[in-house]
Design a protein around this motif. Sequence first.
Motif, short mmCIF file in Angstrom:
data_model
loop_
_atom_site.label_atom_id
_atom_site.label_comp_id
_atom_site.label_asym_id
_atom_site.label_seq_id
_atom_site.Cartn_x
_atom_site.Cartn_y
_atom_site.Cartn_z
N LEU A 30 0.84 -1.20 0.00
CA LEU A 30 0.00 0.00 0.00
C LEU A 30 0.88 1.25 0.00
O LEU A 30 0.57 2.23 -0.70
N ARG A 31 1.95 1.22 0.73
CA ARG A 31 2.86 2.37 0.79
C ARG A 31 3.46 2.65 -0.58
O ARG A 31 3.55 3.81 -1.00
N GLU A 32 3.87 1.61 -1.28
CA GLU A 32 4.45 1.79 -2.61
C GLU A 32 3.44 2.35 -3.59
O GLU A 32 3.77 3.21 -4.41
N ARG A 33 2.18 1.88 -3.49
CA ARG A 33 1.15 2.40 -4.39
C ARG A 33 0.85 3.87 -4.09
O ARG A 33 0.62 4.67 -5.01
N ARG A 34 0.85 4.22 -2.82
CA ARG A 34 0.61 5.62 -2.44
C ARG A 34 1.75 6.51 -2.93
O ARG A 34 1.52 7.63 -3.40
N GLN A 35 2.97 6.01 -2.82
CA GLN A 35 4.12 6.78 -3.29
C GLN A 35 4.03 7.03 -4.79
O GLN A 35 4.30 8.14 -5.26
N GLU A 36 3.65 6.00 -5.54
CA GLU A 36 3.53 6.15 -6.99
C GLU A 36 2.41 7.15 -7.33
O GLU A 36 2.56 7.97 -8.24
N ARG A 37 1.29 7.06 -6.61
CA ARG A 37 0.20 7.99 -6.86
C ARG A 37 0.62 9.44 -6.58
O ARG A 37 0.28 10.35 -7.34
N THR A 38 1.38 9.63 -5.51
CA THR A 38 1.84 10.98 -5.18
C THR A 38 2.78 11.50 -6.26
O THR A 38 2.66 12.66 -6.68
N ARG A 39 3.70 10.67 -6.71
CA ARG A 39 4.61 11.11 -7.78
C ARG A 39 3.84 11.44 -9.05
O ARG A 39 4.16 12.41 -9.75
N HIS A 40 2.82 10.64 -9.33
CA HIS A 40 1.99 10.90 -10.52
C HIS A 40 1.31 12.26 -10.40
O HIS A 40 1.27 13.03 -11.36
N GLU A 41 0.78 12.57 -9.23
CA GLU A 41 0.11 13.84 -9.00
C GLU A 41 1.08 15.01 -9.11
O GLU A 41 0.73 16.08 -9.63
N LEU A 42 2.31 14.80 -8.65
CA LEU A 42 3.30 15.86 -8.74
C LEU A 42 3.69 16.13 -10.19
O LEU A 42 3.83 17.29 -10.59
N VAL A 43 3.84 15.07 -10.97
CA VAL A 43 4.16 15.26 -12.38
C VAL A 43 2.98 15.91 -13.11
O VAL A 43 3.17 16.76 -13.98
N ASP A 44 1.76 15.52 -12.75
CA ASP A 44 0.58 16.18 -13.31
C ASP A 44 0.67 17.69 -13.08
O ASP A 44 0.39 18.50 -13.98
N ALA A 45 1.04 18.07 -11.86
CA ALA A 45 1.12 19.48 -11.51
C ALA A 45 2.20 20.18 -12.33
O ALA A 45 2.00 21.30 -12.83
N VAL A 46 3.37 19.53 -12.48
CA VAL A 46 4.45 20.12 -13.26
C VAL A 46 4.00 20.39 -14.70
O VAL A 46 4.22 21.47 -15.24
N LEU A 47 3.37 19.40 -15.32
CA LEU A 47 2.94 19.56 -16.71
C LEU A 47 1.85 20.62 -16.85
O LEU A 47 1.83 21.38 -17.83
N GLU A 48 0.97 20.70 -15.87
CA GLU A 48 -0.07 21.73 -15.88
C GLU A 48 0.56 23.12 -15.79
O GLU A 48 0.16 24.05 -16.52
N ILE A 49 1.54 23.26 -14.93
CA ILE A 49 2.20 24.55 -14.76
C ILE A 49 2.95 24.95 -16.02
O ILE A 49 2.86 26.10 -16.48
N ILE A 50 3.67 24.00 -16.62
CA ILE A 50 4.42 24.30 -17.85
C ILE A 50 3.45 24.67 -18.96
O ILE A 50 3.70 25.60 -19.74
N ALA A 51 2.34 23.95 -19.08
CA ALA A 51 1.36 24.23 -20.13
C ALA A 51 0.77 25.63 -19.99
O ALA A 51 0.48 26.29 -20.98
N GLU A 52 0.60 26.07 -18.75
CA GLU A 52 -0.05 27.37 -18.52
C GLU A 52 0.93 28.53 -18.55
O GLU A 52 0.61 29.61 -19.07
N GLY A 53 2.11 28.35 -17.97
CA GLY A 53 3.02 29.48 -17.83
C GLY A 53 4.42 29.28 -18.35
O GLY A 53 5.23 30.21 -18.36
N GLY A 54 4.75 28.07 -18.76
CA GLY A 54 6.08 27.80 -19.26
C GLY A 54 7.00 27.27 -18.18
O GLY A 54 6.67 27.24 -17.00
N LEU A 55 8.18 26.85 -18.61
CA LEU A 55 9.14 26.20 -17.72
C LEU A 55 9.56 27.07 -16.53
O LEU A 55 9.70 26.55 -15.42
N PRO A 56 9.77 28.38 -16.69
CA PRO A 56 10.21 29.18 -15.54
C PRO A 56 9.24 29.13 -14.36
O PRO A 56 9.65 29.33 -13.21
N ASP A 57 7.95 28.89 -14.63
CA ASP A 57 6.97 28.85 -13.55
C ASP A 57 7.00 27.53 -12.76
O ASP A 57 6.38 27.43 -11.69
#
Length: 211
Positions: free
Chosen positions: A20-47
């Motif tokens: 369960l811990r490993e699955r939660r860790q993977e889900r958290t990393r997935h959410e963080l990458v989602d956030a990174v891509l959303e930020i880049i799409a909206e404001g670019g890499l500097p953001d």
Amino acid sequence: MSTAPSASNAPEQSPDRRSLRERRQERTRHELVDAVLEIIAEGGLPDATIERVSEVSGISRGTVYAHYPGGRDALLRDAYARLGRELVERTRAAAAAANDWRESLLAHASAMFDLAADARLGHFYNVSGPTLVVDGAERGIGSGASAAMIGDTLLAAQRGGAVSAEVDARATAVLLVGALRESAIGIASTPSGSTTYFAAFTRLIDGLAAG
């Protein structure tokens, strides 16, 4: 009236043996990458700062660093890899639906150029990303898969007599991937050039046909 498939007919699925811990860790990393891509799409890499990632994802800075001790650079590597895997998936699906070898190869151009024309994500994947991800497995996810798929397509077309037997399928695949990459860099800077690059790539493909 339709009925649910019986257990004997249902496709077997491999059990997820992660904790369960490993699955939660993977889900958290997935959410963080989602956030990174959303930020880049909206404001670019500097953001794409750790502070902004924490804000968008709702995950604390401490947790971000717990999952990515390398900080921003490590997150960007994962984001770059995600785009590469998604590009491969889209390309593979489009190539599989193609009617012939030519359409299959042009599917690679369509998928790559569509991503490249995305104002910020395209620039990140094709221009700024490679300057950050200079080595490692993330670097060759898209190009390696594309070269293999294109090479396989050319070999199959040669066996069917559609592509000249004089063509070195594997070497040509590498050259075509290089052409796609350079075209994508140009499109990332000038999206309006996509049509011109696609027409030029089409002429390259047509030149491989058996006479």
